[in-house]
Motif scaffolding. Structure first.
Motif, PDB file in Angstrom:
ATOM      1  N   SER A 245       0.822  -1.224   0.000  1.00 11.63           N
ATOM      2  CA  SER A 245       0.000   0.000   0.000  1.00 11.63           C
ATOM      3  C   SER A 245       0.849   1.264   0.000  1.00 11.63           C
ATOM      4  O   SER A 245       0.553   2.232   0.705  1.00 11.63           O
ATOM      5  CB  SER A 245      -0.941   0.010   1.222  1.00 11.63           C
ATOM      6  OG  SER A 245      -1.802  -1.093   1.195  1.00 11.63           O
ATOM      7  N   VAL A 246       1.916   1.280  -0.786  1.00 12.16           N
ATOM      8  CA  VAL A 246       2.769   2.469  -0.881  1.00 12.16           C
ATOM      9  C   VAL A 246       2.398   3.304  -2.107  1.00 12.16           C
ATOM     10  O   VAL A 246       2.397   4.519  -2.080  1.00 12.16           O
ATOM     11  CB  VAL A 246       4.264   2.079  -0.926  1.00 12.16           C
ATOM     12  CG1 VAL A 246       5.142   3.306  -1.052  1.00 12.16           C
ATOM     13  CG2 VAL A 246       4.626   1.292   0.329  1.00 12.16           C
TER      14      VAL A 246
ATOM     15  N   GLY B  40       5.960  -6.204   7.841  1.00  8.73           N
ATOM     16  CA  GLY B  40       6.697  -5.390   6.875  1.00  8.73           C
ATOM     17  C   GLY B  40       5.807  -4.700   5.854  1.00  8.73           C
ATOM     18  O   GLY B  40       6.231  -4.476   4.713  1.00  8.73           O
ATOM     19  N   VAL B  41       4.575  -4.331   6.249  1.00 10.22           N
ATOM     20  CA  VAL B  41       3.653  -3.662   5.323  1.00 10.22           C
ATOM     21  C   VAL B  41       3.651  -2.166   5.658  1.00 10.22           C
ATOM     22  O   VAL B  41       2.968  -1.715   6.572  1.00 10.22           O
ATOM     23  CB  VAL B  41       2.240  -4.255   5.414  1.00 10.22           C
ATOM     24  CG1 VAL B  41       1.320  -3.570   4.405  1.00 10.22           C
ATOM     25  CG2 VAL B  41       2.283  -5.756   5.158  1.00 10.22           C
ATOM     26  N   THR B  42       4.421  -1.434   4.898  1.00 11.16           N
ATOM     27  CA  THR B  42       4.681  -0.029   5.205  1.00 11.16           C
ATOM     28  C   THR B  42       3.419   0.824   5.182  1.00 11.16           C
ATOM     29  O   THR B  42       3.171   1.626   6.090  1.00 11.16           O
ATOM     30  CB  THR B  42       5.698   0.532   4.198  1.00 11.16           C
ATOM     31  OG1 THR B  42       6.863  -0.279   4.223  1.00 11.16           O
ATOM     32  CG2 THR B  42       6.063   1.966   4.538  1.00 11.16           C
TER      33      THR B  42
ATOM     34  N   GLN C   5       5.921  10.775  10.078  1.00 10.57           N
ATOM     35  CA  GLN C   5       7.175  10.069   9.837  1.00 10.57           C
ATOM     36  C   GLN C   5       6.929   8.751   9.110  1.00 10.57           C
ATOM     37  O   GLN C   5       7.647   8.409   8.157  1.00 10.57           O
ATOM     38  CB  GLN C   5       7.869   9.805  11.170  1.00 10.57           C
ATOM     39  CG  GLN C   5       9.163   9.008  11.059  1.00 10.57           C
ATOM     40  CD  GLN C   5       9.768   8.711  12.421  1.00 10.57           C
ATOM     41  OE1 GLN C   5       9.467   9.383  13.402  1.00 10.57           O
ATOM     42  NE2 GLN C   5      10.600   7.693  12.481  1.00 10.57           N
ATOM     43  N   LEU C   6       5.909   8.008   9.530  1.00  9.91           N
ATOM     44  CA  LEU C   6       5.634   6.714   8.908  1.00  9.91           C
ATOM     45  C   LEU C   6       5.046   6.857   7.510  1.00  9.91           C
ATOM     46  O   LEU C   6       5.163   5.935   6.687  1.00  9.91           O
ATOM     47  CB  LEU C   6       4.669   5.915   9.793  1.00  9.91           C
ATOM     48  CG  LEU C   6       5.187   5.532  11.180  1.00  9.91           C
ATOM     49  CD1 LEU C   6       4.146   4.700  11.928  1.00  9.91           C
ATOM     50  CD2 LEU C   6       6.502   4.767  11.085  1.00  9.91           C
ATOM     51  N   LEU C   7       4.428   7.993   7.237  1.00  6.47           N
ATOM     52  CA  LEU C   7       3.832   8.198   5.912  1.00  6.47           C
ATOM     53  C   LEU C   7       4.791   8.850   4.929  1.00  6.47           C
ATOM     54  O   LEU C   7       4.463   8.990   3.745  1.00  6.47           O
ATOM     55  CB  LEU C   7       2.576   9.081   6.038  1.00  6.47           C
ATOM     56  CG  LEU C   7       1.359   8.412   6.702  1.00  6.47           C
ATOM     57  CD1 LEU C   7       0.272   9.421   6.954  1.00  6.47           C
ATOM     58  CD2 LEU C   7       0.841   7.264   5.831  1.00  6.47           C
ATOM     59  N   ALA C   8       5.968   9.249   5.395  1.00  8.68           N
ATOM     60  CA  ALA C   8       6.958   9.866   4.494  1.00  8.68           C
ATOM     61  C   ALA C   8       7.357   8.868   3.418  1.00  8.68           C
ATOM     62  O   ALA C   8       7.746   7.740   3.707  1.00  8.68           O
ATOM     63  CB  ALA C   8       8.181  10.309   5.295  1.00  8.68           C
ATOM     64  N   GLY C   9       7.242   9.262   2.178  1.00  8.88           N
ATOM     65  CA  GLY C   9       7.601   8.387   1.070  1.00  8.88           C
ATOM     66  C   GLY C   9       6.509   7.413   0.687  1.00  8.88           C
ATOM     67  O   GLY C   9       6.697   6.585  -0.207  1.00  8.88           O
TER      68      GLY C   9
END
Length: 894
Positions: A565-566, A723-725, A756-760
C-alpha cells in the motif's frame, strides 16, 4: 564565431540565394575553461627550472581528453580550439580571454579520421612542419628524419610528399630547406667536404663517431644523450616513433624569448584502430610520452585507457602512476577541478535546450532572421536530447522539405535518423552491437542484466559497452547505466540499414530475454526490496505491454506491490496504446489506476477499473484485485450498494483478497450503523483482514477513544511485524485521529509519528485523515484559525472525491463548536451532516455531533450501538467538557 564559416553542404542544398547557411558554434565554455586551466598549468610546469624533457620516468600530465558520443560536437570543438589558440580574434565571444601570451602557443590540429588517410609518418611530419614557424632548424631531429626518409622513400623528394599531402599548403615549404640547412651545418661542424654535405648517410656515420668520441666540434648536439643511439638504430617506423624525443630536446634548448609550446590537437582518435589492434595507438602514445613539453588535446568517442595497468605489453607506458590524470574518474567539464590531481578525461555533455535553439536559429538565416521557425525549433530541440548531430540532420531535413516545395511543419520533425545508428555502431564489435540493441529495450541496466538481455555467456561485451560515451552512468541508481535518450530512440525506432540489423523476431526474442532477466533479479532478492520490486515492475510492465508478452512473474510482483500500500507511480512512459488488447495492457492500466487514485477523483478510478474489469483480459486473481479496489472507490464515493456488490463478489471468490473484502463488508456494516454485525465480522478477519484496524474504526464512533487507540496501535505493530509499510502508516494516522479528541499534547506526538511513517508513502486519503486529526487537536482554540483550515481542507477532500472524509471533517468542526459553546455553528454543522448522510451511510455522525453539543438528536439515525445510546452520548459529551476544562475558555451550555 557564429557565421564566420560557410556551411557548404547546406549552401548547395537550395537554390534560394537569400538563405545564409553558416556553421554555428554554440557555447562549450566549460570545455574552453578546462583547456585554459590545464594549459596554464602545463606552461608553468614546462617553464619551471627543474623541467627536464629527457626525463623518461616522470608521470605525464600534458594530455587533456574530450570524449563523447558520435555527433556531440568533438570535431567542431577541436577546430574551434585550434582557431582560438592561433588567433585570439577568432575566439568565441562566450569564451574568456586566455592567461598566456598568444605568441607562446603554436596549435597543430591533426585529423585521425579514416577518411583523412592520416598515417603515422604524416602525424610526425605535420608536427615538424608546424614547428617551421619557429624559424630555425632542429638539427638533431632533422638529421634523424632525413635519414629515415632517404631509406624508406628512396627517390621521392620530401617536397613532393608534403605538397601531395597538403602539408605544403598548410605550412609552406620551409621544412626541406631547414632540414638541408641542418645537414649542411652538421657536415661543416664535422669538417666534411662540401660535396658530402647532402649525403645523409655519410654525415650520420661521421656524427655518430664524433658523438661517441665526445669531439668538441659537435658539442652542440652532444647534449642530447640518446641522439647517437637513435641514429644507429634501423630507420624504420618503430624508430621514427622515438624521434619525437629529439624534438622535445630541441624545443627545450630554444632561447627563452623565442620558446613556444606546441598544442597538438588529435581529433577522431577512435579511428586509429580498435582495442585489440593497437599498433598505431602504440606509436602515437610513444610520441605523446616522448614529447612532454607539448600540450596534447585528444578528442574521440571513448576515454583513453592508458592509465589501465592491464594494457601493459600492448602499449609502452601504462598505469595510473604514468598517467595520473587519465585514471577512470570521468567528470563533466563544468566540474573539472584545476588542481594537480584533476581528471584529464572530460565527457562532453549534450547541448542545453537554450543552446540547441540558439544553434538552430543561427544555422540558417534570411535577412538576419532565423529561417527555421520557433515552433519547429522547439520540436527539434526536444527530440534531439541535446545531440548536435541530430540538429545537423534536422537542418538537412528542413532543407530537403523546402526543396520538395512545401514549408516544413513541426510534425515533420518527430523523426528518427538512421544515420544516428550507423554513427553509433561504427566502432563497436559484433557482440557490443548485439548488446547495445538489447539494452535499448531497457530504461536502465547493470552489466549482469545487459548480459542476460543479450543472451551472451560472457560479460565482457556489456562491460566494454558501459565505457562508451553514449552510455550514461548514475552511480546511485539501482541499475547504474542507461542509454543516451536519442541513441536509444534511434536504435529502437529508426530504419536500421546496417548489415547485422535485427528482424522483428530478433527484437521479440530480445524483449523476452530482458523480461525474463528482470524477473530473475526480482525473484532472487534475499528479502523484501521495495526499490527493486518497483524498478522491475516499471521495466517489466513496459516490455510485456509493448511486445505482447505473457504476464509471467509480473503477477506475483503486482501482488507484492499492492500488498505494501505504498503506491509509487508505475505507468510505463512513451505509450501509444489507446485500448486494452492484452493482459499486459490490462495490468498496466490496473496498477496505474490504483497508484493514480491517490491523485485523482475516485470517479476516475471507478471508470478506469471498470474498463479493466470489462476487458476480461486478466486472470481471475487479478480480476478480483480490480473488483476489490473498484468497490473501495465506490465506498469512498458514498455508493454503498455498488461497493457491497463488489466486496461480496470478491469475498465469495475465496481468493487472496477475500479477507480484505470481508473487511470491506464490515466497513459497510459500520457505515450503515450496524455496529454489532461489524464487530462480529471484525473478530473473524485475522491479520489478512486487518482485524485490529477494523475494531478501531468501530470503537471511536462510540467515543471510546482509548480502546480505539489501543486497537490502532495493535494494527500498526502487526503491520510492522509483517513489513507492510502503508498499513503501518495508515493505522498510526487513525490512532492520531482518535487521540486528537482527547489530549492535544498526546495528539501532537502521535501526529508526528504518523507523518514520519507516511513519508515516502503515497496515501492521499490517509494524509487527509492526519489533517483532520490536526484540526480536532486544535478544537476550541481561538488562535488556530480552525474554520479557515477547514475550508482549505474541504476543497482538498472534494478534489480527491473521498466523500466520507468530508463527513469526518464536519465531525471535527462540530467538536470545535461544542467546545467553544457556539450553538448556532454547531446546529449548522449538524444540519449539514444530516443532509449529507440522507443515503443512510454514516447517518450516526449527526447523532454524535448532537451528543457533543449536549442535545438529543432531532432526527435519530436508529444506529445499533454496541453498548447503547446513553453510554455513547455520555462519552462524547465528556470529551467536550474535558477539552473545555483544558483550554479554560469559560462555561459551556448543558
Amino acid at each position: 564565431m557564429a557565421g564566420q564559416d560557410r556551411d557548404l553542404r547546406a549552401l548547395f542544398s537550395t537554390n534560394d540565394r537569400s538563405v545564409q547557411a553558416a556553421e554555428a558554434f554554440t557555447n562549450r565554455s566549460a570545455q574552453w575553461e578546462a583547456v585554459a586551466a590545464a594549459l596554464t598549468q602545463h606552461l608553468l610546469h614546462v617553464g619551471a627550472p627543474g623541467f627536464d624533457p629527457e626525463d623518461l620516468e616522470e608521470p605525464r600530465s600534458h594530455v587533456l581528453v574530450f570524449h563523447g558520443v558520435g555527433g556531440i560536437g568533438k570535431t567542431t570543438l577541436s577546430r574551434t580550439l585550434e582557431a582560438a589558440l592561433a588567433d585570439v580574434g577568432r575566439r568565441p565571444s562566450q569564451w574568456g580571454a586566455p592567461g598566456w601570451p598568444a605568441d607562446r602557443i603554436l596549435p597543430v590540429r591533426i585529423d585521425l579520421a579514416r577518411s583523412a588517410g592520416t598515417d603515422f609518418e604524416q602525424i610526425v611530419l605535420t608536427i615538424r612542419a608546424a614547428l617551421t614557424r619557429i624559424g630555425r632548424p632542429l638539427p638533431a631531429f632533422d638529421l634523424a628524419l632525413r635519414r629515415y626518409w632517404e631509406v624508406n622513400h628512396p627517390g621521392e623528394p620530401l617536397e613532393e610528399y608534403l605538397r601531395r599531402g597538403g602539408l605544403g599548403f598548410r605550412f609552406g615549404q620551409a621544412l626541406p630547406q631547414q632540414m638541408q640547412s641542418a645537414l649542411a651545418d652538421v657536415a661543416q661542424a664535422l669538417m666534411l667536404p662540401g660535396t658530402v654535405g647532402s649525403v645523409v648517410g655519410q654525415v650520420t656515420g661521421a656524427l655518430i663517431g664524433a658523438l661517441r668520441e665526445h669531439r668538441r666540434t659537435v658539442r652542440a648536439l652532444a647534449g642530447c644523450a640518446r641522439l647517437a643511439d637513435l641514429l644507429e638504430a634501423e630507420p624504420d617506423l618503430d624508430a621514427l616513433s622515438f624521434y619525437p624525443h629529439l624534438l622535445a630536446w630541441e624545443l627545450a634548448r630554444i632561447p627563452e624569448g623565442k620558446r613556444v609550446v606546441p598544442v597538438i590537437l588529435l581529433d577522431t582518435f577512435e579511428d586509429i584502430g580498435d582495442r585489440t589492434r593497437r599498433d598505431l595507438e602504440r606509436l602515437i602514445q610513444r610520441t605523446v610520452w616522448l614529447l612532454p613539453n607539448a600540450f596534447w588535446v585528444i578528442t574521440g568517442r571513448s576515454r583513453l585507457q592508458w592509465a589501465d595497468p592491464a594494457l601493459q605489453g600492448q602499449l609502452d607506458y601504462t598505469g595510473p602512476a604514468a598517467w595520473p590524470g587519465l585514471v577512470h574518474t570521468t567528470v563533466p567539464a563544468a566540474r573539472t577541478p584545476t588542481g594537480a590531481d584533476a581528471s584529464r578525461q572530460v565527457l562532453i555533455g549534450d547541448f542545453s535546450p537554450e543552446d540547441c535553439d540558439d544553434y538552430l536559429a543561427r544555422r540558417l538565416t534570411r535577412d538576419g532572421r532565423p529561417l527555421i521557425g520557433e515552433a519547429v525549433r522547439q520540436v527539434i530541440t526536444a527530440r534531439s536530447h541535446g545531440l548536435p548531430l541530430y540538429l545537423d540532420l534536422s537542418v538537412a531535413r528542413f532543407l530537403d522539405l523546402r526543396r520538395g516545395g512545401r514549408t516544413p511543419q513541426p510534425g515533420d520533425f518527430d523523426h528518427d535518423f538512421p544515420a544516428l545508428i550507423s554513427r553509433t555502431l561504427s566502432d563497436l564489435t559484433a557482440d557490443e552491437r548485439h548488446t547495445l540493441r538489447s539494452v535499448s529495450l531497457l530504461d536502465a541496466f547493470d552489466v549482469p542484466l545487459a548480459t542476460r538481455a543479450a543472451g551472451l555467456a560472457h560479460e565482457a561485451p556489456a562491460q566494454r559497452l558501459t565505457e562508451r560515451p553514449f552510455i550514461r552512468e548514475n552511480p546511485f541508481g539501482l541499475w547504474p547505466f542507461h542509454l543516451h535518450g536519442l541513441i536509444r530512440s534511434a536504435v529502437r525506432n529508426a530504419d536500421d540499414t546496417t548489415d547485422d540489423r535485427w528482424t522483428e523476431h530478433d527484437w521479440q526474442q530480445a524483449a523476452q530475454r530482458a523480461f525474463t532477466a528482470l524477473g530473475e533479479q526480482h525473484q532472487a532478492a534475499s528479502g523484501p526490496d521495495r526499490l527493486l520490486l518497483v524498478a522491475c515492475l516499471r521495466q517489466g510492465l513496459r516490455l510485456a505491454r509493448d511486445h505482447r508478452l505473457d504476464l509471467g512473474w509480473l503477477t506475483e510482483a503486482a501482488w507484492a506491490y499492492v500488498g505494501d500500500s505504498v503506491w509509487e507511480p508505475l505507468a510505463p512512459p512513451d505509450t501509444d496504446h489507446t485500448g486494452l488488447d492484452t493482459a499486459a495492457d490490462a495490468l498496466v492500466e490496473l496498477l496505474s489506476a490504483l497508484a493514480r487514485r491517490q491523485h485523482q477523483h475516485r470517479s476516475h478510478t471507478v471508470a478506469r477499473l471498470t474498463t479493466v474489469i470489462d476487458s476480461r483480459l486478466l486472470p481471475d486473481d487479478l480480476q478480483h484485485m480490480a473488483l476489490y479496489y473498484r468497490a473501495k472507490a465506490h465506498r469512498d464515493l458514498g455508493d454503498s450498494p455498488a461497493s457491497r456488490t463488489g466486496m461480496q463478489a470478491v469475498a465469495d471468490g475465496q481468493g487472496r483478497l477475500a479477507p480484505a473484502a470481508r473487511r470491506g463488508l464490515a466497513h459497510l456494516a459500520r457505515m450503515a450503523g450496524d455496529f454489532p454485525t461489524a464487530l462480529a465480522t471484525a473478530r473473524t478477519l485475522g491479520w489478512e483482514g486487518r482485524h485490529h484496524r477494523v475494531e478501531g474504526d468501530i470503537w471511536w464512533p462510540h467515543g471510546n477513544m482509548d480502546r480505539a487507540a489501543a486497537a490502532y496501535a495493535a494494527a500498526r505493530d502487526e503491520a510492522e511485524q509483517h513489513g507492510v509499510t502503508g498499513e503501518r502508516g495508515n493505522s498510526q494516522a487513525h490512532r492520531a485521529f482518535a487521540l486528537a479528541f482527547t489530549n492535544p499534547a498526546v495528539a501532537d506526538d502521535e501526529l508526528a509519528l504518523a507523518e514520519q511513517l507516511l513519508a515516502g508513502v503515497d496515501l492521499r486519503a490517509t494524509t487527509l485523515i492526519t489533517h483532520i486529526a490536526a484540526l480536532a487537536r486544535d478544537a476550541g482554540r481561538t488562535d488556530a484559525d480552525v474554520d479557515d483550515h477547514a475550508q482549505v481542507l474541504r476543497a482538498e477532500i472534494r478534489t480527491a472525491g473521498v466523500t466520507y472524509l468530508e463527513l469526518a471533517l464536519d465531525l471535527a468542526l462540530a467538536f470545535h463548536h461544542a467546545v467553544r459553546g457556539d450553538q448556532d455553528q454547531a446546529a449548522t454543522t449538524i444540519t449539514r451532516l444530516r443532509e449529507n448522510t440522507r443515503g443512510g451511510d454514516f447517518a450516526y455522525y449527526s447523532d454524535i455531533a448532537a451528543f457533543m453539543a449536549g442535545a438529543a438528536p432531532a432526527h435519530p439515525s436508529g444506529t445499533r450501538w454496541i453498548d447503547g445510546e446513553p453510554a455513547v452520548r455520555q462519552r462524547w459529551r465528556t470529551l467536550v467538557t474535558a477539552r473545555h476544562e483544558l483550554l479554560r475558555i469559560g462555561p459551556t451550555s448543558a
